[in-house]
Write a protein that holds these residues in place. Structure first.
Motif, PDB file in Angstrom:
ATOM      1  N   SER A 200       1.493 -24.957  -0.868  1.00 33.89           N
ATOM      2  CA  SER A 200       0.101 -24.501  -0.935  1.00 33.89           C
ATOM      3  C   SER A 200      -0.852 -25.681  -0.979  1.00 33.89           C
ATOM      4  N   LEU A 201      -0.452 -26.699  -1.736  1.00 35.67           N
ATOM      5  CA  LEU A 201      -1.301 -27.890  -1.867  1.00 35.67           C
ATOM      6  C   LEU A 201      -1.341 -28.699  -0.575  1.00 35.67           C
ATOM      7  N   LEU A 202      -0.197 -28.765   0.069  1.00 32.55           N
ATOM      8  CA  LEU A 202      -0.062 -29.637   1.236  1.00 32.55           C
ATOM      9  C   LEU A 202       0.619 -28.848   2.355  1.00 32.55           C
ATOM     10  N   PRO A 203      -0.179 -28.156   3.169  1.00 28.59           N
ATOM     11  CA  PRO A 203       0.422 -27.197   4.111  1.00 28.59           C
ATOM     12  C   PRO A 203       0.916 -27.851   5.400  1.00 28.59           C
ATOM     13  N   LEU A 204       1.745 -28.864   5.248  1.00 33.64           N
ATOM     14  CA  LEU A 204       2.268 -29.543   6.440  1.00 33.64           C
ATOM     15  C   LEU A 204       3.154 -28.611   7.253  1.00 33.64           C
ATOM     16  N   LEU A 205       3.944 -27.817   6.557  1.00 33.27           N
ATOM     17  CA  LEU A 205       4.858 -26.911   7.246  1.00 33.27           C
ATOM     18  C   LEU A 205       4.067 -25.861   8.024  1.00 33.27           C
ATOM     19  N   ARG A 206       2.986 -25.355   7.406  1.00 32.43           N
ATOM     20  CA  ARG A 206       2.134 -24.368   8.078  1.00 32.43           C
ATOM     21  C   ARG A 206       1.608 -24.922   9.393  1.00 32.43           C
ATOM     22  N   ASP A 207       1.228 -26.184   9.380  1.00 28.75           N
ATOM     23  CA  ASP A 207       0.567 -26.778  10.549  1.00 28.75           C
ATOM     24  C   ASP A 207       1.536 -27.390  11.554  1.00 28.75           C
ATOM     25  N   GLU A 208       2.796 -27.351  11.243  1.00 25.06           N
ATOM     26  CA  GLU A 208       3.793 -27.933  12.140  1.00 25.06           C
ATOM     27  C   GLU A 208       3.761 -27.201  13.484  1.00 25.06           C
ATOM     28  N   ARG A 209       3.846 -27.948  14.596  1.00 25.65           N
ATOM     29  CA  ARG A 209       3.730 -27.329  15.927  1.00 25.65           C
ATOM     30  C   ARG A 209       5.039 -27.469  16.684  1.00 25.65           C
ATOM     31  N   LEU A 210       5.956 -26.586  16.337  1.00 28.95           N
ATOM     32  CA  LEU A 210       7.276 -26.622  16.975  1.00 28.95           C
ATOM     33  C   LEU A 210       7.165 -26.405  18.480  1.00 28.95           C
ATOM     34  N   ASP A 211       6.265 -25.511  18.888  1.00 32.35           N
ATOM     35  CA  ASP A 211       6.102 -25.219  20.317  1.00 32.35           C
ATOM     36  C   ASP A 211       5.657 -26.476  21.072  1.00 32.35           C
ATOM     37  N   LEU A 212       4.692 -27.163  20.498  1.00 32.56           N
ATOM     38  CA  LEU A 212       4.173 -28.372  21.143  1.00 32.56           C
ATOM     39  C   LEU A 212       5.245 -29.473  21.188  1.00 32.56           C
ATOM     40  N   THR A 213       5.919 -29.633  20.045  1.00 25.97           N
ATOM     41  CA  THR A 213       6.983 -30.636  19.986  1.00 25.97           C
ATOM     42  C   THR A 213       8.033 -30.348  21.050  1.00 25.97           C
ATOM     43  N   TYR A 214       8.393 -29.080  21.149  1.00 24.58           N
ATOM     44  CA  TYR A 214       9.412 -28.689  22.120  1.00 24.58           C
ATOM     45  C   TYR A 214       8.956 -28.976  23.546  1.00 24.58           C
ATOM     46  N   ARG A 215       7.701 -28.613  23.856  1.00 28.49           N
ATOM     47  CA  ARG A 215       7.178 -28.862  25.209  1.00 28.49           C
ATOM     48  C   ARG A 215       7.217 -30.348  25.544  1.00 28.49           C
ATOM     49  N   GLU A 216       6.790 -31.144  24.599  1.00 26.32           N
ATOM     50  CA  GLU A 216       6.739 -32.587  24.852  1.00 26.32           C
ATOM     51  C   GLU A 216       8.146 -33.186  24.964  1.00 26.32           C
ATOM     52  N   LEU A 217       9.041 -32.723  24.110  1.00 25.53           N
ATOM     53  CA  LEU A 217      10.422 -33.222  24.207  1.00 25.53           C
ATOM     54  C   LEU A 217      11.047 -32.815  25.531  1.00 25.53           C
ATOM     55  N   ARG A 218      10.726 -31.584  25.966  1.00 29.20           N
ATOM     56  CA  ARG A 218      11.260 -31.116  27.250  1.00 29.20           C
ATOM     57  C   ARG A 218      10.746 -31.992  28.395  1.00 29.20           C
ATOM     58  N   ARG A 219       9.470 -32.325  28.314  1.00 29.49           N
ATOM     59  CA  ARG A 219       8.897 -33.217  29.342  1.00 29.49           C
ATOM     60  C   ARG A 219       9.595 -34.580  29.313  1.00 29.49           C
ATOM     61  N   ILE A 220       9.745 -35.136  28.107  1.00 27.36           N
ATOM     62  CA  ILE A 220      10.395 -36.454  27.982  1.00 27.36           C
ATOM     63  C   ILE A 220      11.821 -36.379  28.523  1.00 27.36           C
ATOM     64  N   TYR A 221      12.484 -35.303  28.189  1.00 28.82           N
ATOM     65  CA  TYR A 221      13.861 -35.111  28.644  1.00 28.82           C
ATOM     66  C   TYR A 221      13.916 -35.071  30.177  1.00 28.82           C
ATOM     67  N   ARG A 222      13.016 -34.275  30.755  1.00 30.39           N
ATOM     68  CA  ARG A 222      12.988 -34.166  32.237  1.00 30.39           C
ATOM     69  C   ARG A 222      12.736 -35.520  32.873  1.00 30.39           C
ATOM     70  N   GLU A 223      11.766 -36.242  32.318  1.00 34.94           N
ATOM     71  CA  GLU A 223      11.397 -37.538  32.912  1.00 34.94           C
ATOM     72  C   GLU A 223      12.519 -38.565  32.761  1.00 34.94           C
ATOM     73  N   ARG A 224      13.190 -38.513  31.639  1.00 35.35           N
ATOM     74  CA  ARG A 224      14.203 -39.536  31.381  1.00 35.35           C
ATOM     75  C   ARG A 224      15.520 -39.247  32.093  1.00 35.35           C
ATOM     76  N   TYR A 225      15.844 -37.985  32.244  1.00 39.53           N
ATOM     77  CA  TYR A 225      17.163 -37.636  32.777  1.00 39.53           C
ATOM     78  C   TYR A 225      17.094 -37.011  34.170  1.00 39.53           C
ATOM     79  N   ARG A 226      15.983 -37.204  34.868  1.00 42.03           N
ATOM     80  CA  ARG A 226      15.877 -36.573  36.189  1.00 42.03           C
ATOM     81  C   ARG A 226      16.811 -37.250  37.185  1.00 42.03           C
TER      82      ARG A 226
END
Lengths: 286, 305
Positions: free
Chosen positions: B279-305
């Protein structure tokens, strides 16, 4: 500019070699207890030369196992410096450990008589190995493990006798550079004269480590620390302003003495050769 | 205060069926295993379990490879244990009353050897984490003898959703992030951490300082409980430094075991404290798994193409 780089590196080495003394003492006490006890022993024996290294091993052993469980062997030869014996006796008295005096003169002189042309190096190695014979034999009589007294500087430089003073079951000080041996010795209260006298293997009259090696322990410890612990390449140290001859010589000696730090090599024939692919820890099942 | 899950349909999204963290008492068994002597080590575990029972411990954690010892070399295959090994029976039995996490060389059906953390609860192996990042450098030789795990998973227990990682896994923040993203509210790190670095500049061993920093950082950044159980003793001259600890979601050390000594320490895990911190520190609430996943997917595609 390179001079200041060297100054920084020396400062870095000096800081890193500066020990946390209570912590080091604690780890080494516990190391001795643990590695001696798990092999079914409660006692340790060591050769006490009168020098700082064996004095430190004796202090650590007495602290770890209790003075009643430590035997110091004093093994003079007729040419040994009398100060060596009195310094060793000071350690025995200060710690209250038991000691045994065994003159090795008759043991080695009969052998020396056969080979009159032996140089001091050969004679020195025979002395060191005769002391090893006594150490290992007395370890059985005292129902104890032989403790090592070789420090990291001397192991890296190979400045010791293979199967002689290098021989032991358990070595508490083999990862301490000589300058660190001095720090820990001061911390444990080893008598000042032992800490301050010029280091010598006392294998022949007038022998001195630093004279024979041609550099001071402080200087070589800094270079060894940077080469070994920090993995600087010799060229990097030379470029930083360290003296080329010195660095190259140290690197060469460390390399050429590698054989002393390894068990004898075995000609491989089978699928599973000892050490190469038959690999077990020494504390196997302990 | 805690949210009931019993009435929810299991078809709902996973985080809606996740059991919230419960309050419970955890025990850290900071032991010195015998190198390569499994039977003696099982007895040692049984003894500490009995001791923990008198302190009402709900979950007892042992260090990495607590049944085998660490620097095993060729003893890996000789001391490996299958999960159905009858010697483990006393531990399965004890887990009827006390949940257990211990470490062992696990032999798989196809004769691979893993450095595994085994979580037992109610007489069953609830979860087995196979160490993913095998330390193979400097003094470490794990990759020569052991197979690397392929999974990072959180798992459900009677205390809520937990994660298990083993020693070097903790040195890869990506591994901790995945277990966190998978819903672990409490991460259990088990370790055979050798002590080294005795420079006068610091009060602690350098390795101990690094671990305390890691545990503190992960607890605060993930607003998680972090439980670290390290072993003690010596193997072939190498010391293991202990210093096991429980770090709360605000980074505070709740309990820390002494260095170098065999001991059992316990701590209360508080569901309320976790809720308060989030409640004091809502880091988990604000975590953006979708964004992280999209960016990792992009990095993965670029690195392993």
């Amino acid at each position: 500019m390179s001079a200041s780089v060297k100054t920084d590196l020396v400062a870095k080495a000096r800081n890193a070699l500066d020990l946390n003394l209570p912590l080091t003492e604690r780890i080494l006490h516990s190391f001795i207890r643990n590695e001696v006890h798990k092999f079914g022993f409660t006692r340790a024996v060591l050769n006490l030369s009168g020098g700082i290294d064996s004095a430190l091993s004796a202090y650590l052993a007495a602290g770890a196992l209790g003075p009643e469980n430590v035997l110091a062997l004093l093994l003079p030869y007729r040419e040994s410096n009398p100060d060596s014996r009195s310094d060793a006796e000071a350690v025995v008295a200060a710690l209250g450990i038991s000691s045994k005096l065994v003159e090795i003169t008759p043991l080695v002189d009969s052998y020396f008589a056969e080979f009159a042309d032996m140089d001091v190096k050969r004679r020195g190695n025979v002395l060191a190995r005769a002391r090893m014979i006594v150490l290992y034999d007395q370890s059985v009589a005292f129902d104890s493990l032989p403790l090592g007294t070789s420090n990291k500087t001397e192991l890296l430089l190979g400045y010791s006798t293979l199967h002689g003073d290098m021989a032991s079951a358990v070595n508490p000080i083999g990862d301490l550079y000589k300058t660190q041996v001095r720090q820990l010795s001061r911390h444990l209260g080893i008598p000042q004269p032992i800490i301050e006298k010029p280091p010598s293997a006392d294998l022949w009259p007038g022998q001195s480590d630093e004279g024979e090696l041609g550099f001071s322990y402080e200087d070589v410890d800094h270079v060894l620390y940077l080469l070994v612990d920090e993995r600087y390449r010799p060229e990097e140290l030379i470029a930083a302003g360290f003296e080329r001859d010195f660095v190259e010589r140290v690197a060469r000696v460390v390399q050429s003495m590698q054989y002393k730090r390894r068990p004898p090599i075995i000609a491989k024939l089978s699928q599973r050769t000892i050490e190469r692919d038959f690999r077990y820890p020494r504390d196997w099942g302990r | 205060m805690t949210c009931a899950v019993e009435r929810l349909n299991a078809q709902l999204l996973p985080e809606r069926t996740q059991k919230p963290l419960q309050s419970f008492r955890i025990g850290l068994a900071q032991i010195n295993p015998h190198l390569g002597d499994v039977s003696r080590n099982i007895q040692k575990h049984v003894d500490v379990i009995a001791q923990a029972e008198t302190q009402a411990v709900d979950l007892l954690v042992f260090p990495e490879l607590s049944l085998n010892g660490y620097f095993l070399e060729d003893l890996v295959s000789e001391t490996a244990i299958c999960l159905d090994d009858s010697r483990l029976e006393p531990l399965f039995e004890a887990s009827q009353h006390m949940s257990l996490l211990f470490g062992m060389v696990e032999e798989s059906a196809d004769q691979r050897f893993y450095n595994s953390g085994v979580y037992l609860e109610a007489g069953q192996a609830h979860h087995v984490h196979r160490k993913v990042y095998l330390a193979t450098y400097g003094m470490f030789d794990e990759g020569r003898y052991l197979a690397a795990g392929e999974h990072l998973r959180a798992f459900d227990t009677r205390f809520g959703r937990l994660g298990v990682l083993i020693c070097e896994d903790f040195w890869h923040p990506s591994a901790v992030s995945v277990v966190h993203a998978d819903g672990a509210d409490l991460i259990l790190g088990i370790s055979s951490g050798p002590g080294r670095g005795v420079s006068g500049e610091s009060q602690d061993l350098r390795s101990a300082q690094t671990w305390h920093n890691l545990n503190n950082l992960y607890a605060r950044m993930f607003t998680n409980y972090v439980v670290y159980c390290n072993r003690v003793g010596y193997e072939d001259g190498v010391n293991f430094w202990g210093g096991s600890e429980v770090v709360g979601p605000d980074g505070a050390v709740i309990v820390r075991a002494p260095y170098f000594e065999e001991t059992l320490v316990t701590a209360e895990i508080s569901a309320a404290a976790l809720r308060r911190q989030r409640s004091l520190l809502p880091l988990l609430r604000d975590e953006r798994l979708d964004l992280t996943y999209r960016e990792l997917r992009r990095i993965y595609r670029e690195r392993y193409r």
